[in-house]
Design a protein around this motif. Sequence first.
Motif, PDB file in Angstrom:
ATOM      1  N   LEU A 236     -10.200 -17.501   0.326  1.00  0.00           N
ATOM      2  CA  LEU A 236      -9.001 -16.725  -0.033  1.00  0.00           C
ATOM      3  C   LEU A 236      -8.454 -15.877   1.116  1.00  0.00           C
ATOM      4  CD1 LEU A 236      -9.895 -15.537  -3.641  1.00  0.00           C
ATOM      5  CD2 LEU A 236      -8.177 -17.216  -2.962  1.00  0.00           C
ATOM      6  N   SER A 237      -9.220 -15.702   2.169  1.00  0.00           N
ATOM      7  CA  SER A 237      -8.717 -14.928   3.310  1.00  0.00           C
ATOM      8  C   SER A 237      -7.980 -15.814   4.313  1.00  0.00           C
ATOM      9  CB  SER A 237      -9.867 -14.183   4.000  1.00  0.00           C
ATOM     10  OG  SER A 237     -10.770 -15.093   4.591  1.00  0.00           O
ATOM     11  N   ARG A 238      -7.838 -17.108   3.982  1.00  0.00           N
ATOM     12  CA  ARG A 238      -7.121 -18.057   4.843  1.00  0.00           C
ATOM     13  C   ARG A 238      -6.068 -18.792   4.011  1.00  0.00           C
ATOM     14  NH1 ARG A 238     -12.340 -18.247   7.369  1.00  0.00           N
ATOM     15  NH2 ARG A 238     -12.040 -17.897   9.571  1.00  0.00           N
ATOM     16  N   PRO A 239      -5.109 -19.440   4.662  1.00  0.00           N
ATOM     17  CA  PRO A 239      -4.129 -20.228   3.889  1.00  0.00           C
ATOM     18  C   PRO A 239      -4.841 -21.258   3.006  1.00  0.00           C
ATOM     19  CG  PRO A 239      -3.429 -20.007   6.168  1.00  0.00           C
ATOM     20  CD  PRO A 239      -4.836 -19.453   6.097  1.00  0.00           C
ATOM     21  N   LEU A 240      -4.367 -21.386   1.801  1.00  0.00           N
ATOM     22  CA  LEU A 240      -5.009 -22.279   0.839  1.00  0.00           C
ATOM     23  C   LEU A 240      -4.587 -23.732   1.058  1.00  0.00           C
ATOM     24  CD1 LEU A 240      -4.707 -20.154  -2.424  1.00  0.00           C
ATOM     25  CD2 LEU A 240      -6.605 -20.273  -0.806  1.00  0.00           C
ATOM     26  N   PRO A 241      -5.520 -24.666   0.852  1.00  0.00           N
ATOM     27  CA  PRO A 241      -5.218 -26.089   1.029  1.00  0.00           C
ATOM     28  C   PRO A 241      -4.612 -26.707  -0.236  1.00  0.00           C
ATOM     29  CG  PRO A 241      -7.515 -25.840   0.499  1.00  0.00           C
ATOM     30  CD  PRO A 241      -6.934 -24.442   0.569  1.00  0.00           C
ATOM     31  N   VAL A 242      -3.781 -25.957  -0.902  1.00  0.00           N
ATOM     32  CA  VAL A 242      -3.196 -26.388  -2.166  1.00  0.00           C
ATOM     33  C   VAL A 242      -1.683 -26.435  -1.983  1.00  0.00           C
ATOM     34  CG1 VAL A 242      -2.954 -25.821  -4.608  1.00  0.00           C
ATOM     35  CG2 VAL A 242      -5.074 -25.277  -3.411  1.00  0.00           C
ATOM     36  N   GLU A 243      -1.081 -27.572  -2.296  1.00  0.00           N
ATOM     37  CA  GLU A 243       0.355 -27.724  -2.062  1.00  0.00           C
ATOM     38  C   GLU A 243       1.200 -27.552  -3.306  1.00  0.00           C
ATOM     39  OE1 GLU A 243       1.342 -31.144   0.225  1.00  0.00           O
ATOM     40  OE2 GLU A 243      -0.289 -30.822   1.624  1.00  0.00           O
ATOM     41  N   GLN A 244       0.609 -27.169  -4.402  1.00  0.00           N
ATOM     42  CA  GLN A 244       1.374 -27.007  -5.629  1.00  0.00           C
ATOM     43  C   GLN A 244       1.504 -25.535  -5.986  1.00  0.00           C
ATOM     44  OE1 GLN A 244      -1.747 -28.800  -8.305  1.00  0.00           O
ATOM     45  NE2 GLN A 244      -0.831 -27.311  -9.650  1.00  0.00           N
ATOM     46  N   SER A 245       2.327 -25.263  -6.966  1.00  0.00           N
ATOM     47  CA  SER A 245       2.447 -23.896  -7.466  1.00  0.00           C
ATOM     48  C   SER A 245       1.726 -23.814  -8.802  1.00  0.00           C
ATOM     49  CB  SER A 245       3.918 -23.516  -7.624  1.00  0.00           C
ATOM     50  OG  SER A 245       4.541 -24.374  -8.552  1.00  0.00           O
ATOM     51  N   PHE A 246       1.486 -22.600  -9.262  1.00  0.00           N
ATOM     52  CA  PHE A 246       0.759 -22.366 -10.503  1.00  0.00           C
ATOM     53  C   PHE A 246       1.559 -21.436 -11.392  1.00  0.00           C
ATOM     54  CE2 PHE A 246      -2.274 -23.317  -7.178  1.00  0.00           C
ATOM     55  CZ  PHE A 246      -3.017 -24.331  -7.765  1.00  0.00           C
ATOM     56  N   ASP A 247       1.387 -21.600 -12.697  1.00  0.00           N
ATOM     57  CA  ASP A 247       2.039 -20.693 -13.645  1.00  0.00           C
ATOM     58  C   ASP A 247       1.327 -19.347 -13.672  1.00  0.00           C
ATOM     59  OD1 ASP A 247       3.942 -22.634 -14.691  1.00  0.00           O
ATOM     60  OD2 ASP A 247       2.194 -23.620 -15.574  1.00  0.00           O
ATOM     61  N   VAL A 248       0.016 -19.367 -13.507  1.00  0.00           N
ATOM     62  CA  VAL A 248      -0.793 -18.152 -13.556  1.00  0.00           C
ATOM     63  C   VAL A 248      -1.909 -18.274 -12.526  1.00  0.00           C
ATOM     64  CG1 VAL A 248      -2.297 -16.717 -15.009  1.00  0.00           C
ATOM     65  CG2 VAL A 248      -0.370 -17.910 -16.047  1.00  0.00           C
ATOM     66  N   VAL A 249      -2.183 -17.159 -11.843  1.00  0.00           N
ATOM     67  CA  VAL A 249      -3.335 -17.082 -10.949  1.00  0.00           C
ATOM     68  C   VAL A 249      -4.204 -15.931 -11.438  1.00  0.00           C
ATOM     69  CG1 VAL A 249      -4.136 -16.647  -8.598  1.00  0.00           C
ATOM     70  CG2 VAL A 249      -2.032 -17.961  -8.977  1.00  0.00           C
ATOM     71  N   VAL A 250      -5.484 -16.221 -11.650  1.00  0.00           N
ATOM     72  CA  VAL A 250      -6.443 -15.213 -12.106  1.00  0.00           C
ATOM     73  C   VAL A 250      -7.547 -15.124 -11.069  1.00  0.00           C
ATOM     74  CG1 VAL A 250      -8.128 -14.622 -13.899  1.00  0.00           C
ATOM     75  CG2 VAL A 250      -5.956 -15.694 -14.541  1.00  0.00           C
ATOM     76  N   SER A 251      -7.947 -13.906 -10.749  1.00  0.00           N
ATOM     77  CA  SER A 251      -9.055 -13.701  -9.832  1.00  0.00           C
ATOM     78  C   SER A 251      -9.816 -12.459 -10.276  1.00  0.00           C
ATOM     79  CB  SER A 251      -8.534 -13.544  -8.405  1.00  0.00           C
ATOM     80  OG  SER A 251      -9.605 -13.560  -7.505  1.00  0.00           O
ATOM     81  N   CYS A 252     -10.998 -12.667 -10.809  1.00  0.00           N
ATOM     82  CA  CYS A 252     -11.792 -11.548 -11.333  1.00  0.00           C
ATOM     83  C   CYS A 252     -12.892 -11.150 -10.358  1.00  0.00           C
ATOM     84  CB  CYS A 252     -12.417 -11.939 -12.667  1.00  0.00           C
ATOM     85  SG  CYS A 252     -11.219 -12.201 -13.969  1.00  0.00           S
ATOM     86  N   ASN A 253     -12.990  -9.858 -10.087  1.00  0.00           N
ATOM     87  CA  ASN A 253     -14.047  -9.310  -9.239  1.00  0.00           C
ATOM     88  C   ASN A 253     -14.105  -9.991  -7.870  1.00  0.00           C
ATOM     89  OD1 ASN A 253     -15.042  -7.570 -11.370  1.00  0.00           O
ATOM     90  ND2 ASN A 253     -15.797  -9.443 -12.312  1.00  0.00           N
ATOM     91  N   THR A 254     -12.936 -10.160  -7.268  1.00  0.00           N
ATOM     92  CA  THR A 254     -12.863 -10.919  -6.025  1.00  0.00           C
ATOM     93  C   THR A 254     -12.381 -10.101  -4.846  1.00  0.00           C
ATOM     94  OG1 THR A 254     -12.301 -12.861  -7.335  1.00  0.00           O
ATOM     95  CG2 THR A 254     -11.856 -12.993  -4.993  1.00  0.00           C
ATOM     96  N   PHE A 255     -11.345  -9.334  -5.010  1.00  0.00           N
ATOM     97  CA  PHE A 255     -10.674  -8.698  -3.880  1.00  0.00           C
ATOM     98  C   PHE A 255     -11.584  -7.746  -3.111  1.00  0.00           C
ATOM     99  CE2 PHE A 255      -6.877  -9.851  -6.455  1.00  0.00           C
ATOM    100  CZ  PHE A 255      -6.460 -10.847  -5.604  1.00  0.00           C
ATOM    101  N   SER A 256     -12.571  -7.172  -3.765  1.00  0.00           N
ATOM    102  CA  SER A 256     -13.488  -6.279  -3.048  1.00  0.00           C
ATOM    103  C   SER A 256     -14.361  -7.040  -2.048  1.00  0.00           C
ATOM    104  CB  SER A 256     -14.389  -5.542  -4.042  1.00  0.00           C
ATOM    105  OG  SER A 256     -15.164  -6.463  -4.786  1.00  0.00           O
ATOM    106  N   HIS A 257     -14.415  -8.357  -2.162  1.00  0.00           N
ATOM    107  CA  HIS A 257     -15.206  -9.183  -1.246  1.00  0.00           C
ATOM    108  C   HIS A 257     -14.386  -9.714  -0.073  1.00  0.00           C
ATOM    109  CE1 HIS A 257     -18.584  -9.166  -3.990  1.00  0.00           C
ATOM    110  NE2 HIS A 257     -17.731  -9.414  -4.968  1.00  0.00           N
ATOM    111  N   LEU A 258     -13.092  -9.472  -0.080  1.00  0.00           N
ATOM    112  CA  LEU A 258     -12.228  -9.980   0.987  1.00  0.00           C
ATOM    113  C   LEU A 258     -12.095  -8.950   2.099  1.00  0.00           C
ATOM    114  CD1 LEU A 258      -9.384 -11.562  -1.151  1.00  0.00           C
ATOM    115  CD2 LEU A 258     -11.274 -12.724  -0.023  1.00  0.00           C
ATOM    116  N   PRO A 259     -11.926  -9.403   3.335  1.00  0.00           N
ATOM    117  CA  PRO A 259     -11.713  -8.464   4.437  1.00  0.00           C
ATOM    118  C   PRO A 259     -10.415  -7.678   4.223  1.00  0.00           C
ATOM    119  CG  PRO A 259     -11.916 -10.737   5.238  1.00  0.00           C
ATOM    120  CD  PRO A 259     -11.931 -10.796   3.760  1.00  0.00           C
ATOM    121  N   PHE A 260     -10.429  -6.430   4.611  1.00  0.00           N
ATOM    122  CA  PHE A 260      -9.262  -5.561   4.423  1.00  0.00           C
ATOM    123  C   PHE A 260      -8.018  -6.124   5.100  1.00  0.00           C
ATOM    124  CE2 PHE A 260      -6.564  -1.908   5.570  1.00  0.00           C
ATOM    125  CZ  PHE A 260      -6.315  -1.440   4.301  1.00  0.00           C
ATOM    126  N   SER A 261      -8.185  -6.715   6.271  1.00  0.00           N
ATOM    127  CA  SER A 261      -7.040  -7.248   7.022  1.00  0.00           C
ATOM    128  C   SER A 261      -6.404  -8.408   6.280  1.00  0.00           C
ATOM    129  CB  SER A 261      -7.466  -7.685   8.398  1.00  0.00           C
ATOM    130  OG  SER A 261      -8.472  -8.686   8.304  1.00  0.00           O
TER     131      SER A 261
END
Length: 122
Positions: free
Chosen positions: A97-122
Amino acid sequence: MQLNLVAQKPELLPGKALCTFRTSKAYLWGIVRDRLKAVQVVSSKPLDVLDAACHALITREMFPDECNYYGLDVALSRLDKARGLLRSNDRLYWADLSRPLPVEQSFDVVVSCNTFSHLPFS
């Protein structure tokens, strides 16, 4: 997706625990599950839903059965563990999630639980 706050708690069904190891997670996951179900009910097509950081499908029960579920995780070991739990409309992606995603489609909903605290601040 818009979150509407209400005075009462969502109904968490007996025997259908979404998380047995932490009540705060069970409550949060219940809210997400109820909201996604409500959105799916009024949709004319199955929702395309991305579970960003799906962690071996630990939260798969939050998502409507009829949705097109896309799980994404950085750990191949978790994705391998998830393969046996996939439903017919489920797809998995190996991504960071800290890099561009290899997904070429769009989504109606994106859910991410208990994740952002694990990503680099930058």
